[in-house]
Design a protein around this motif. Structure first.
Motif, short mmCIF file in Angstrom:
data_model
loop_
_atom_site.label_atom_id
_atom_site.label_comp_id
_atom_site.label_asym_id
_atom_site.label_seq_id
_atom_site.Cartn_x
_atom_site.Cartn_y
_atom_site.Cartn_z
N ARG A 256 40.61 38.12 39.66
CA ARG A 256 39.36 38.35 40.39
C ARG A 256 38.99 37.12 41.22
NH1 ARG A 256 36.74 42.99 38.68
NH2 ARG A 256 35.97 42.90 40.81
N PHE A 257 38.14 37.37 42.23
CA PHE A 257 37.67 36.30 43.13
C PHE A 257 36.20 36.60 43.42
CE2 PHE A 257 37.45 34.75 47.71
CZ PHE A 257 37.40 33.41 47.36
N THR A 258 35.37 35.57 43.43
CA THR A 258 33.91 35.83 43.54
C THR A 258 33.51 36.55 44.83
OG1 THR A 258 33.69 33.52 44.26
CG2 THR A 258 33.01 34.03 42.00
N LEU A 259 34.36 36.49 45.87
CA LEU A 259 34.00 37.19 47.11
C LEU A 259 34.70 38.55 47.23
CD1 LEU A 259 33.90 34.37 49.83
CD2 LEU A 259 31.98 35.69 48.98
N ASP A 260 35.39 39.00 46.13
CA ASP A 260 36.02 40.30 46.27
C ASP A 260 34.95 41.40 46.18
OD1 ASP A 260 35.73 41.13 43.56
OD2 ASP A 260 37.65 40.26 42.98
#
Length: 810
Positions: A69-73
Motif C-alpha cells: 500500500r501507499f498513502t496516496l493510492d
C-alpha cells in the motif's frame, strides 16, 4: 500480518524533486506548473519507492507482498477524505489565523516537531522606544530588529518602578513613526534584558499570547519568501536579513541606538531545509486535538497500550499533556489536497466526493483549496485504512486491531501517537496493544542517517559484499530497545565470518549423517551428548525469556555464543572422535549433531533467515535419505514455517551433567593455556598425570575426550584417585579438587615456574583473607543461610588450593 507500504513523505519528496528539477532542467516548480510537477513526483516515487521495497525484500522482510500500500493510492486517499470530513462534521477541524512555523525555503508551514533548536551566536540589539510627545524613552532589546516593523505594543511589568509612569501612554515605532500603546503584563521579567519588551504578535509565539490577552492588532511584516511586505514602509521588498542591517543603520542615524552586544541563544531551524524558521501568522487548517489527546493518554495510562522501553511513556505523556491544536495544512503540491471547495461568496463545501456546485448557494464557480494535508494525517490512519476502512471489509474485521507496532522512537509523536488518536476516534479501539521502539541506525560516526544529509549506508551494497544475514545479525545483535546503534562495515564483516562458521558446521553435520551405515543402532548418550542437550534446553529457555522482554540483541548474542563455542568448539570436536569409532557410538553422535543443529538453526532463523533456510534444506534432504530419517518425519518443507523451539522445564539430570562437563572443560582449558604459555607446538602430544580424588572414575571415562581436546598422548595419560608420589620436575595445575601434573622437562624455566606458583598462592591467600573477614563479620548473622554456606564452601576450596600450591612450591 505485516502490510508493506510507505507514505508519500510530502516535504522531503517535494524538496528532492524540486532540487532535481532545478539541477536537470533549471526550472522552479512554479514555472513547471502544478499538474506537471505532480506527474514528475509520481515518476520519482515509482523509481525510488521501488528501490525501498527492493531493499526491504532483500533484507528478508516476510511481508505480505500482495498487499503493498501507499498513502496516496486510491483506497487510502478515500480513507483520508472520510477522516477529514468526519472530523469536520464533528466540529474538530477548523480554519483560522494562527502563528505557525514558516519555512521560507520550503514555502510551507512546518509543525513544531519539524523545527530543531540549535545554540548559536547572535547579537542583542538595544534601542530606544521614544514616548510620544516627550524626550523620554523606554530601552528595549531584541535579537531580530527587523521585527520592529511589526510591533503593536511595548510591554513592561506592572510592578516595575522604572516604567510604571509610562503605562497607558503611547510609544513611537522607530523610523515608521506609528504610535503603539505601552501596556502592563506580568509575563515581562524585570530582571531580563532591559526589563521592557517589544511586542510583535505576528512573529513571536509569546507576543502572540500577550496580544490575545490585550486585544492588540496583529501585523505581519514578512511575505512567504521572508521578504518585507507592504507593512514595512520603505523596507518593502528587502530580504529579512538585509532589512535588519538597513533599519539598524537608519535607527543609528536617528540617534535611537543604545548598543549591540554578542549573545548566545537558541535559533529555530527547519529540520528538512536547515534555514531559520520564521513564526508567522497564516490561515491554516487545524484539528482540535484535546479530546483526541485525552483518549490517547488514557489508553497508555490504563495499560491497554504498552510502550517498550517503558521510559518513553513519560515522553509520550509529556507531549500529549502539552499538545497544541494540530496544524494539518501544508503549502505543498505533493500530498492529499484538502477536500474543501470555495465559491466567489467564500462559502465552504466539504464533501466525500468532488462537488459540482457550492453546497450553500449552488454556484458552479468553485475552486478547491490549494493546500495539502500533512503527511502524518494519512500515515496516522495506516492500521485501518490499509485494511479497507471506512468499509467494514473481512480484512478489517479479521486483522484489526493488530498486535505489535514496531518503529523508531523518533516518530513516537509524528506517527504512533497519531495512529493511537485516530484509531480510537474512528474505530473506538486501540490499533495495537504494544509499541516496540527501536533506536536509530546511525552512521559509523554516530550521525543520524538522512536522505537530505546524504550519509545513508545503502544496505544493498553491504548485502552484495557480505550477505543479508551478516547485515541483519549486525543490526539485531548491536541494538537494545530504544537505543541508537552505529553501523560500520567492519562489524558486518565479522558477522559474515559467523555465517561461514554455520555453513561449515552444516557441512560437517551432513557428512556425519551421510557416513552412517544402514541399520546402525544408536549407542548410549555420552556425557558430551547430555551436556550439549542440557546447554541447548537452557538456551531455548533464555531465548524465550529474552524475546518476551524484547531483548532480541541479547537473544541473538546467546545463540551466537552457543553455536560458536558450545557446539562448534566443544561438541563437534568430541563428536569427530565418536564418529571415527563407527558403529553405535557414531550413530548416537550423528543423531545428536542433527537434532542439536536443527534446533540451533530454528533459533537462529529469525536473525539470519537465508543461510539457515539453505543449510536446513540440505540437512532435511540428508536426513530423509539416512537411517536417522525418523528425526525429520514431521518437518515441513521450509524452515520459515517450521515450529520454533519451545522451552521445556529441566528434568533434574541436567545440573550434574553440566557440572561434570564443566570440569572437563576447565581441565582442558588449563592444559591448553599452559601449552600456549610455554610455547609447546600444537602437534606435540604430551604426558599428563592426574590426581583426581572423587572424580577419578569420571575422568577415566572421559580420558579420550580430554586427550584429544588437550593434545595429550593417551598412552601417557595417567589418572589416579591419588598419586603416591608427586611427579618430579612437573608443572602442577590445580582445578578445584583435581591436580594435573605435566612433566615439561627441558621446556620450562624453573625460576619462572616458581614465580607463577607464588603469584597463584598470593591470589588464593587474598581470597582466603577476604572471605574470612566477611564470614567473621555481621554477614554470617544477617545473610540467608544458603548464601553463608556458599561463601564457606568457597573459603574451603581456596584453602585447599593454597595447600596444594604450597606443596608444589616445596
Amino acid at each position: 500480518m505485516w502490510v508493506p507500504g510507505s507514505d508519500h513523505a510530502g516535504i522531503a519528496t517535494q524538496l528532492m524533486v524540486e532540487r532535481d528539477l532545478l539541477k536537470t532542467e533549471e526550472i522552479t516548480r512554479e514555472e513547471f506548473g502544478r499538474e506537471k510537477f505532480i506527474a514528475r513526483t509520481w515518476e520519482w516515487k515509482k523509481k525510488y519507492g521501488g528501490m525501498i521495497y527492493n531493499q526491504i525484500r532483500r533484507l528478508g522482510a516476510s511481508c505480505d507482498w500482495d498487499r503493498e500500500r501507499f498513502t496516496l493510492d486510491e483506497g487510502l486517499s478515500r480513507a483520508v477524505r472520510e477522516a477529514f470530513v468526519r472530523l469536520y462534521e464533528k466540529g474538530l477541524i477548523y480554519r483560522g489565523p494562527r502563528l505557525i512555523n514558516w519555512s521560507p525555503g520550503l514555502k510551507t508551514a512546518v509543525s513544531d516537531l519539524e523545527v530543531e533548536y540549535t545554540e548559536e551566536n547572535a547579537n542583542l540589539y538595544y534601542f530606544k522606544y521614544m514616548i510620544a510627545g516627550s524626550d523620554e524613552f523606554i530601552p528595549v532589546a531584541t535579537i531580530r530588529p527587523e521585527t520592529i516593523l511589526g510591533d503593536t505594543a511595548v510591554a513592561v511589568h506592572p510592578e516595575d518602578e522604572r516604567f510604571k509612569k509610562f503605562i497607558g501612554k503611547k510609544a513611537i515605532v522607530p523610523i515608521l513613526g506609528r504610535e503603539i500603546p505601552v501596556i502592563a503584563d506580568e509575563y515581562v521579567s524585570m530582571d531580563f534584558g532591559t526589563g521592557a519588551l517589544k511586542i510583535t504578535p505576528g512573529h513571536d509565539p509569546n507576543d502572540y499570547a500577550i496580544a490575545q490577552r490585550h486585544n492588540l492588532p496583529i501585523i505581519s511584516m514578512l511575505d512567504k519568501e521572508a521578504k518585507i511586505n507592504e507593512n514595512g514602509g520603505q523596507y518593502k521588498g528587502q530580504d529579512r536579513f538585509e532589512a535588519r542591517k538597513n533599519l539598524w543603520a537608519d535607527m543609528k542615524a536617528a540617534g535611537l541606538v543604545i548598543k549591540t552586544e554578542p549573545y548566545r541563544t537558541t535559533i529555530p531551524r527547519s529540520q528538512r531545509g536547515g534555514e531559520i524558521v520564521e513564526p508567522m501568522i497564516s490561515e491554516q487548517w487545524f484539528v482540535k486535538i484535546e479530546t483526541l489527546a485525552n483518549a490517547g493518554l488514557d489508553v497508555v495510562r490504563d495499560g491497554r497500550i504498552k510502550i517498550v522501553p517503558e521510559r518513553f511513556e513519560k515522553t509520550y505523556f509529556n507531549w500529549l499533556e502539552n499538545i497544541k491544536d494540530w496544524c494539518i495544512s501544508r503549502q505543498l503540491w505533493w500530498g492529499h489536497r484538502i477536500p474543501v471547495w470555495y465559491c466567489p461568496e467564500n462559502h465552504m463545501t466539504v464533501t466525500r466526493e468532488d462537488p459540482t456546485q457550492c453546497a450553500t448557494c449552488g454556484s458552479k464557480e468553485i475552486h478547491q483549496d490549494e493546500d495539502v494535508l500533512d503527511t502524518w494525517f494519512s500515515s496516522g490512519l495506516w492500521p485501518f485504512s490499509t485494511l479497507g476502512w471506512p468499509e467494514q471489509t473481512p480484512d478489517l474485521k479479521y486483522f484489526y486491531p493488530t498486535s505489535y507496532m514496531e518503529t523508531g522512537y523518533d516518530i513516537l509523536f509524528f506517527w504512533v501517537a497519531r495512529m493511537i488518536m485516530t484509531g480510537l476516534e474512528f474505530t473506538e479501539v486501540p490499533p495495537f496493544h504494544t509499541v516496540y521502539l527501536h533506536g536509530l541506525v546511525r552512521d559509523e560516526h554516530g550521525h543520524k542517517m538522512s536522505k537530505t544529509k546524504g550519509n545513508v549506508l545503502d544496505p544493498l551494497i553491504v548485502i552484495d559484499e557480505f550477505g543479508t544475514d551478516a547485515l541483519r545479525f549486525t543490526m539485531l545483535v548491536g541494538s537494545t530497545p530504544g537505543n541508537d546503534t552505529n553501523v560500520g562495515v567492519k562489524k558486518v564483516e565479522a558477522n559474515r565470518n559467523f555465517a561461514n562458521k554455520i555453513w561449515n558446521a552444516g557441512r560437517f553435520v551432513i557428512s556425519a549423517i551421510d557416513g552412517l551405515q544402514p541399520g546402525s543402532e544408536l549407542g548410549e548418550y555420552t556425557l558430551a551428548d547430555s551436556w550439549i542437550w542440557a546447554r541447548l534446553q537452557g538456551l531455548v529457555r533464555d531465548v524465550e525469556r529474552q524475546f518476551q522482554n524484547f531483548q532480541y540483541g541479547q537473544a541473538g548474542q546467546q545463540i551466537y555464543d552457543f553455536i560458536w563455542s558450545d557446539f562448534a568448539d566443544w561438541y563437534v570436536e568430541i563428536a569427530k572422535q565418536e564418529l571415527a569409532e563407527g558403529g553405535a557410538r557414531a550413530a548416537r553422535a550423528a543423531d545428536t549433531l542433527a537434532r542439536v543443529f536443527d534446533m540451533s538453526l530454528r533459533l537462529l532463523h529469525p536473525f539470519t533467515p537465508f543461510v539457515t533456510e539453505e543449510i536446513w534444506g540440505h540437512l532435511h534432504s540428508a536426513l530423509r535419505e539416512s537411517p536417522l530419517n525418523e528425526i525429520c518425519k514431521d518437518w515441513p518443507n521450509a524452515l520459515i514455517v517450521a515450529k520454533f523451539p519451545e522451552p521445556r522445564d529441566p528434568e533434574g539430570w541436567e545440573e550434574s551433567k553440566l557440572a561434570e562437563f564443566a570440569l572437563i572443560q576447565d581441565i582442558v582449558r588449563s592444559i591448553r593455556n599452559l601449552r600456549a604459555e610455554k610455547n609447546v607446538a600444537p602437534s606435540k602430544k604430551i604426558a599428563v598425570s592426574i590426581s583426581a580424588g572423587a572424580k577419578a572414575d569420571l575422568l577415566k571415562d572421559q580420558s579420550k575426550a580430554i586427550a584429544s581436546l588437550a593434545g595429550l598422548d593417551l598412552s601417557l595419560l595417567n589418572i589416579q584417585t591419588s598419586l603416591t608420589e608427586k611427579p618430579k620436575d612437573a608443572v602442577a595445575l590445580v582445578i578445584g579438587s583435581v591436580e594435573v601434573y605435566i612433566p615439561l622437562a627441558g621446556m620450562i624455566d624453573l625460576a619462572d615456574e616458581k614465580a607463577r606458583l607464588e603469584k597463584e598462592l598470593k591470589e588464593a591467600e587474598s581470597h582466603i583473607q577476604r572471605l574470612e573477614n566477611l564470614l567473621g563479620g555481621d554477614f554470617a548473622n544477617k545473610a540467608p543461610a544458603a548464601l553463608v554456606a556458599k561463601e564457606r564452601e568457597k573459603l574451603n576450596a581456596y584453602k585447599d588450593t593454597a595447600e596444594k600450591i604450597k606443596a608444589q612450591l616445596k
